[in-house]
Design a protein around this motif. Structure first.
Motif, PDB file in Angstrom:
ATOM      1  N   GLN A   1      -3.412   0.890  -7.900  1.00 40.29           N
ATOM      2  CA  GLN A   1      -3.289   2.172  -7.209  1.00 40.29           C
ATOM      3  C   GLN A   1      -4.665   2.730  -6.862  1.00 40.29           C
ATOM      4  O   GLN A   1      -4.908   3.163  -5.727  1.00 40.29           O
ATOM      5  N   GLU A   2      -5.553   2.731  -7.823  1.00 37.84           N
ATOM      6  CA  GLU A   2      -6.880   3.308  -7.597  1.00 37.84           C
ATOM      7  C   GLU A   2      -7.731   2.439  -6.680  1.00 37.84           C
ATOM      8  O   GLU A   2      -8.442   2.954  -5.809  1.00 37.84           O
ATOM      9  N   THR A   3      -7.657   1.122  -6.859  1.00 38.87           N
ATOM     10  CA  THR A   3      -8.433   0.224  -6.000  1.00 38.87           C
ATOM     11  C   THR A   3      -8.034   0.378  -4.539  1.00 38.87           C
ATOM     12  O   THR A   3      -8.888   0.510  -3.647  1.00 38.87           O
ATOM     13  N   VAL A   4      -6.730   0.387  -4.281  1.00 37.27           N
ATOM     14  CA  VAL A   4      -6.251   0.488  -2.899  1.00 37.27           C
ATOM     15  C   VAL A   4      -6.524   1.871  -2.332  1.00 37.27           C
ATOM     16  O   VAL A   4      -6.893   2.006  -1.151  1.00 37.27           O
TER      17      VAL A   4
ATOM     18  N   PHE B   1       0.830  -1.209   0.000  1.00 42.71           N
ATOM     19  CA  PHE B   1       0.000   0.000   0.000  1.00 42.71           C
ATOM     20  C   PHE B   1       0.865   1.259   0.000  1.00 42.71           C
ATOM     21  O   PHE B   1       0.543   2.243  -0.674  1.00 42.71           O
ATOM     22  N   ASN B   2       1.952   1.257   0.764  1.00 44.36           N
ATOM     23  CA  ASN B   2       2.845   2.425   0.781  1.00 44.36           C
ATOM     24  C   ASN B   2       3.461   2.669  -0.585  1.00 44.36           C
ATOM     25  O   ASN B   2       3.526   3.813  -1.053  1.00 44.36           O
ATOM     26  N   SER B   3       3.918   1.624  -1.244  1.00 39.78           N
ATOM     27  CA  SER B   3       4.523   1.800  -2.560  1.00 39.78           C
ATOM     28  C   SER B   3       3.504   2.262  -3.587  1.00 39.78           C
ATOM     29  O   SER B   3       3.799   3.114  -4.431  1.00 39.78           O
ATOM     30  N   LEU B   4       2.299   1.710  -3.524  1.00 43.97           N
ATOM     31  CA  LEU B   4       1.241   2.148  -4.435  1.00 43.97           C
ATOM     32  C   LEU B   4       0.918   3.624  -4.236  1.00 43.97           C
ATOM     33  O   LEU B   4       0.752   4.375  -5.198  1.00 43.97           O
ATOM     34  N   ALA B   5       0.855   4.052  -2.975  1.00 41.29           N
ATOM     35  CA  ALA B   5       0.537   5.453  -2.678  1.00 41.29           C
ATOM     36  C   ALA B   5       1.634   6.382  -3.184  1.00 41.29           C
ATOM     37  O   ALA B   5       1.357   7.455  -3.736  1.00 41.29           O
TER      38      ALA B   5
ATOM     39  N   ARG C   1      14.202  14.840  -5.770  1.00 39.60           N
ATOM     40  CA  ARG C   1      13.435  16.072  -5.594  1.00 39.60           C
ATOM     41  C   ARG C   1      12.009  15.946  -6.114  1.00 39.60           C
ATOM     42  O   ARG C   1      11.078  16.551  -5.563  1.00 39.60           O
ATOM     43  N   THR C   2      11.817  15.187  -7.183  1.00 40.93           N
ATOM     44  CA  THR C   2      10.479  14.952  -7.723  1.00 40.93           C
ATOM     45  C   THR C   2      10.353  13.473  -8.078  1.00 40.93           C
ATOM     46  O   THR C   2      11.327  12.725  -8.072  1.00 40.93           O
ATOM     47  N   GLY C   3       9.151  13.056  -8.408  1.00 41.96           N
ATOM     48  CA  GLY C   3       8.918  11.682  -8.843  1.00 41.96           C
ATOM     49  C   GLY C   3       8.694  10.724  -7.688  1.00 41.96           C
ATOM     50  O   GLY C   3       8.644  11.118  -6.518  1.00 41.96           O
ATOM     51  N   SER C   4       8.551   9.445  -8.030  1.00 39.46           N
ATOM     52  CA  SER C   4       8.327   8.393  -7.034  1.00 39.46           C
ATOM     53  C   SER C   4       9.550   7.501  -6.956  1.00 39.46           C
ATOM     54  O   SER C   4      10.166   7.166  -7.968  1.00 39.46           O
ATOM     55  N   HIS C   5       9.883   7.107  -5.739  1.00 39.65           N
ATOM     56  CA  HIS C   5      11.090   6.316  -5.516  1.00 39.65           C
ATOM     57  C   HIS C   5      10.820   5.287  -4.419  1.00 39.65           C
ATOM     58  O   HIS C   5      10.333   5.638  -3.343  1.00 39.65           O
ATOM     59  N   THR C   6      11.117   4.039  -4.693  1.00 31.37           N
ATOM     60  CA  THR C   6      11.132   3.013  -3.644  1.00 31.37           C
ATOM     61  C   THR C   6      12.567   2.491  -3.607  1.00 31.37           C
ATOM     62  O   THR C   6      13.060   1.924  -4.585  1.00 31.37           O
ATOM     63  N   ILE C   7      13.233   2.694  -2.466  1.00 29.51           N
ATOM     64  CA  ILE C   7      14.672   2.448  -2.400  1.00 29.51           C
ATOM     65  C   ILE C   7      15.063   1.741  -1.108  1.00 29.51           C
ATOM     66  O   ILE C   7      14.369   1.837  -0.095  1.00 29.51           O
ATOM     67  N   THR C   8      16.208   1.067  -1.175  1.00 30.68           N
ATOM     68  CA  THR C   8      16.762   0.411   0.002  1.00 30.68           C
ATOM     69  C   THR C   8      17.564   1.415   0.822  1.00 30.68           C
ATOM     70  O   THR C   8      17.753   2.567   0.425  1.00 30.68           O
ATOM     71  N   GLY C   9      18.083   0.952   1.957  1.00 33.51           N
ATOM     72  CA  GLY C   9      18.914   1.798   2.793  1.00 33.51           C
ATOM     73  C   GLY C   9      20.217   2.196   2.134  1.00 33.51           C
ATOM     74  O   GLY C   9      20.866   3.162   2.546  1.00 33.51           O
ATOM     75  N   SER C  10      20.613   1.473   1.072  1.00 34.20           N
ATOM     76  CA  SER C  10      21.817   1.830   0.310  1.00 34.20           C
ATOM     77  C   SER C  10      21.456   2.561  -0.980  1.00 34.20           C
ATOM     78  O   SER C  10      22.276   2.651  -1.888  1.00 34.20           O
ATOM     79  N   PHE C  11      20.207   3.027  -1.071  1.00 35.90           N
ATOM     80  CA  PHE C  11      19.710   3.848  -2.182  1.00 35.90           C
ATOM     81  C   PHE C  11      19.521   3.066  -3.481  1.00 35.90           C
ATOM     82  O   PHE C  11      19.437   3.659  -4.557  1.00 35.90           O
ATOM     83  N   LYS C  12      19.446   1.758  -3.416  1.00 38.21           N
ATOM     84  CA  LYS C  12      19.172   0.955  -4.610  1.00 38.21           C
ATOM     85  C   LYS C  12      17.679   1.034  -4.927  1.00 38.21           C
ATOM     86  O   LYS C  12      16.833   0.835  -4.058  1.00 38.21           O
ATOM     87  N   SER C  13      17.359   1.314  -6.197  1.00 40.39           N
ATOM     88  CA  SER C  13      15.955   1.434  -6.592  1.00 40.39           C
ATOM     89  C   SER C  13      15.309   0.058  -6.698  1.00 40.39           C
ATOM     90  O   SER C  13      15.879  -0.876  -7.283  1.00 40.39           O
ATOM     91  N   LEU C  14      14.109  -0.065  -6.141  1.00 37.52           N
ATOM     92  CA  LEU C  14      13.349  -1.312  -6.182  1.00 37.52           C
ATOM     93  C   LEU C  14      12.079  -1.180  -7.011  1.00 37.52           C
ATOM     94  O   LEU C  14      11.375  -2.163  -7.222  1.00 37.52           O
ATOM     95  N   LYS C  15      11.788   0.024  -7.472  1.00 36.49           N
ATOM     96  CA  LYS C  15      10.511   0.274  -8.159  1.00 36.49           C
ATOM     97  C   LYS C  15      10.394  -0.523  -9.451  1.00 36.49           C
ATOM     98  O   LYS C  15       9.324  -1.068  -9.756  1.00 36.49           O
TER      99      LYS C  15
ATOM    100  N   ILE D   1       7.305  -2.927 -10.612  1.00 36.68           N
ATOM    101  CA  ILE D   1       6.512  -2.641 -11.810  1.00 36.68           C
ATOM    102  C   ILE D   1       6.506  -3.856 -12.731  1.00 36.68           C
ATOM    103  O   ILE D   1       5.463  -4.268 -13.261  1.00 36.68           O
ATOM    104  N   GLU D   2       7.673  -4.447 -12.907  1.00 36.72           N
ATOM    105  CA  GLU D   2       7.804  -5.623 -13.782  1.00 36.72           C
ATOM    106  C   GLU D   2       6.937  -6.772 -13.296  1.00 36.72           C
ATOM    107  O   GLU D   2       6.360  -7.514 -14.098  1.00 36.72           O
ATOM    108  N   ARG D   3       6.796  -6.902 -11.997  1.00 37.10           N
ATOM    109  CA  ARG D   3       6.002  -8.000 -11.439  1.00 37.10           C
ATOM    110  C   ARG D   3       4.515  -7.680 -11.358  1.00 37.10           C
ATOM    111  O   ARG D   3       3.721  -8.511 -10.923  1.00 37.10           O
ATOM    112  N   GLY D   4       4.155  -6.473 -11.748  1.00 40.72           N
ATOM    113  CA  GLY D   4       2.747  -6.109 -11.786  1.00 40.72           C
ATOM    114  C   GLY D   4       2.168  -5.665 -10.455  1.00 40.72           C
ATOM    115  O   GLY D   4       0.951  -5.675 -10.262  1.00 40.72           O
ATOM    116  N   TYR D   5       3.036  -5.222  -9.509  1.00 46.56           N
ATOM    117  CA  TYR D   5       2.573  -4.848  -8.182  1.00 46.56           C
ATOM    118  C   TYR D   5       2.175  -3.374  -8.066  1.00 46.56           C
ATOM    119  O   TYR D   5       1.631  -2.969  -7.036  1.00 46.56           O
ATOM    120  N   LEU D   6       2.459  -2.572  -9.109  1.00 48.00           N
ATOM    121  CA  LEU D   6       2.209  -1.132  -8.996  1.00 48.00           C
ATOM    122  C   LEU D   6       1.338  -0.614 -10.140  1.00 48.00           C
ATOM    123  O   LEU D   6       1.468   0.537 -10.547  1.00 48.00           O
TER     124      LEU D   6
END
Length: 317
Positions: free
Chosen positions: A297-300, A200-204, A269-283, A287-292
Motif C-alpha cells: 500500500q505504501e510503496t504504490v 493499485f485501485n484495491s490497494l488505494a 457505509r464505512t470500511g474497504s470493500h472489493t466486490i463483484t457485480g453480485s456483491f461478492k467480497s473479493l478482499k 489479502i490471503e494471497r498477499g496482494y494488499l
C-alpha cells in the motif's frame, strides 16, 4: 446474490432515510467522473431518482452527451441541480482543474463515483504528462480526484451523512506487479497494465479506508453490462463479443445496483470493500494471497505521489 427486487426495495427505503438530511439548503452531492455513458450515467440517474435534493456533477469529454444527461436528470427529479464539466481525465492537470471547481462550489460531497475508462488493443500510449493513457484514466487521475476532494467527503461523514467513494473497475484481477517498473514504462502489455491498475485501485481502497474510517471506500466490478465500452475495438472483436450480451445486465439495472452500494445499502457505509457485480467480497482472497499488504500500500502510494509530481512538472513546462 442479492436480487434486483431486493436492491430496488432497499434503494426506495434509503430514499426515505436520505430525506432526514437532504433539503433544499443541504442538498446531497454526487460526483460522477466518467458519467457521460454506461454505468456512471445510469448511476447518476438512480442518484437523482432516490435523492430529494440532489446536486450532481457529471465529468466527461463529450459536451453533447453531457447536455443530454443534464436534461434527463431534470426530468427524473425537477429538484436536481446538475452541472457538466468537460475534462480529459487522462491528464492529472485536468483532474486538478476539475477538483478546484468542486472545492469552490461545494461544502461537502456525499458520493464520489469514478467509472472513467476505455478499452483498446494498442500498446502503451503516453499522454503529454508521460503516463500511459489507460493507466492514467483507470487509476492515476481517479485517485488524484479522490486525494483532492477527501476534505469534502470527510465533511459529509462528520455530518453523519452517507460518504462513499466508489471506483468501478475489475476487482479479482489483482496480482503480482512489477516492483521495478510500476508505471510500466519498460514492460507494458495489456495484461500487465490491467493487473497494475486493478491492483493499485484495491490497494488505494484499503489504504484510504484505514486513514478515513468514517468513509466507505469501494472497488467494485460491474459484471457484464450492455454498454458501449468496446466501441473502439475492430468490428470482428465486437461481433465475437455479441453472445456475451445475452447474459448482460441492462444499464438501468446496473445503475440501481451501483446506487445500492454507493448510497442505498448500509453495509458499505464505512470500511474497504472489493466486490463483484453480485456483491461478492473479493478482499479476503486478495489479502490471503498477499496482494494488499501494508508495505505494498505504501510503496504504490509513494509511487503514485511521485507520478503526480512528475506529470504536473511536465504540464507546467
Amino acid at each position: 446474490m442479492t436480487s434486483l427486487s431486493a436492491v430496488l426495495k432497499r434503494n426506495a427505503q434509503s430514499a426515505q432515510e436520505i430525506v432526514a438530511y437532504s433539503t433544499a439548503t443541504n442538498p446531497t452531492v454526487g460526483i460522477f467522473v466518467g458519467g457521460t455513458s454506461g454505468i456512471g450515467e445510469n448511476t447518476a440517474y438512480a442518484f437523482a431518482k432516490y435523492t430529494p435534493y440532489p446536486r450532481i456533477h457529471i465529468v466527461g469529454r463529450n459536451a453533447d452527451a453531457g447536455k443530454r444527461i443534464l436534461e434527463k436528470l431534470q426530468t427524473i427529479n425537477p429538484n436536481t441541480h446538475a452541472t457538466f464539466h468537460r475534462h480529459d481525465m487522462t491528464l492529472i492537470r485536468e483532474a486538478d482543474a476539475f477538483s478546484k471547481n468542486v472545492l469552490e462550489q461545494e461544502k461537502k460531497v456525499n458520493l464520489l463515483f469514478l467509472s472513467t475508462g476505455f478499452l483498446k488493443l494498442a500498446g502503451r500510449t503516453e499522454t503529454v504528462e508521460g503516463i500511459d493513457d489507460r493507466m492514467a484514466i483507470n487509476y492515476y487521475s481517479r485517485w488524484r480526484v479522490v486525494e483532492n476532494l477527501l476534505p469534502l467527503i470527510e465533511k459529509a461523514a462528520e455530518n453523519k451523512e452517507n460518504a462513499r467513494i466508489v471506483s468501478v473497475l475489475g476487482p479479482g484481477n489483482e496480482g503480482p506487479v512489477n516492483m521495478n517498473d510500476l508505471d510500466l514504462k519498460h514492460n507494458y502489455s495489456l495484461l500487465n497494465s490491467n493487473r497494475h491498475f486493478t491492483e493499485f485501485n484495491s490497494l488505494a481502497v484499503v489504504r484510504f479506508a484505514q486513514l478515513y474510517p468514517k468513509i466507505g471506500f469501494l472497488h467494485a466490478g460491474p459484471g457484464i453490462v450492455k454498454t458501449n465500452i468496446t466501441r473502439d475495438f475492430p468490428w470482428y472483436i465486437r461481433l465475437a463479443a455479441q453472445p456475451l450480451m445475452f447474459f448482460a445486465t441492462r444499464p438501468e439495472d446496473a445503475g440501481e445496483r451501483f446506487f445500492y452500494i454507493s448510497q442505498g445499502s448500509p453495509d458499505y457505509r464505512t470500511g474497504s470493500h472489493t466486490i463483484t457485480g453480485s456483491f461478492k467480497s473479493l478482499k479476503e482472497k486478495s489479502i490471503e494471497r498477499g496482494y494488499l499488504t501494508p508495505e505494498l500500500q505504501e510503496t504504490v502510494w509513494n509511487h503514485t505521489e511521485d507520478m503526480f509530481k512528475a506529470a504536473l512538472a511536465k504540464s507546467n513546462k
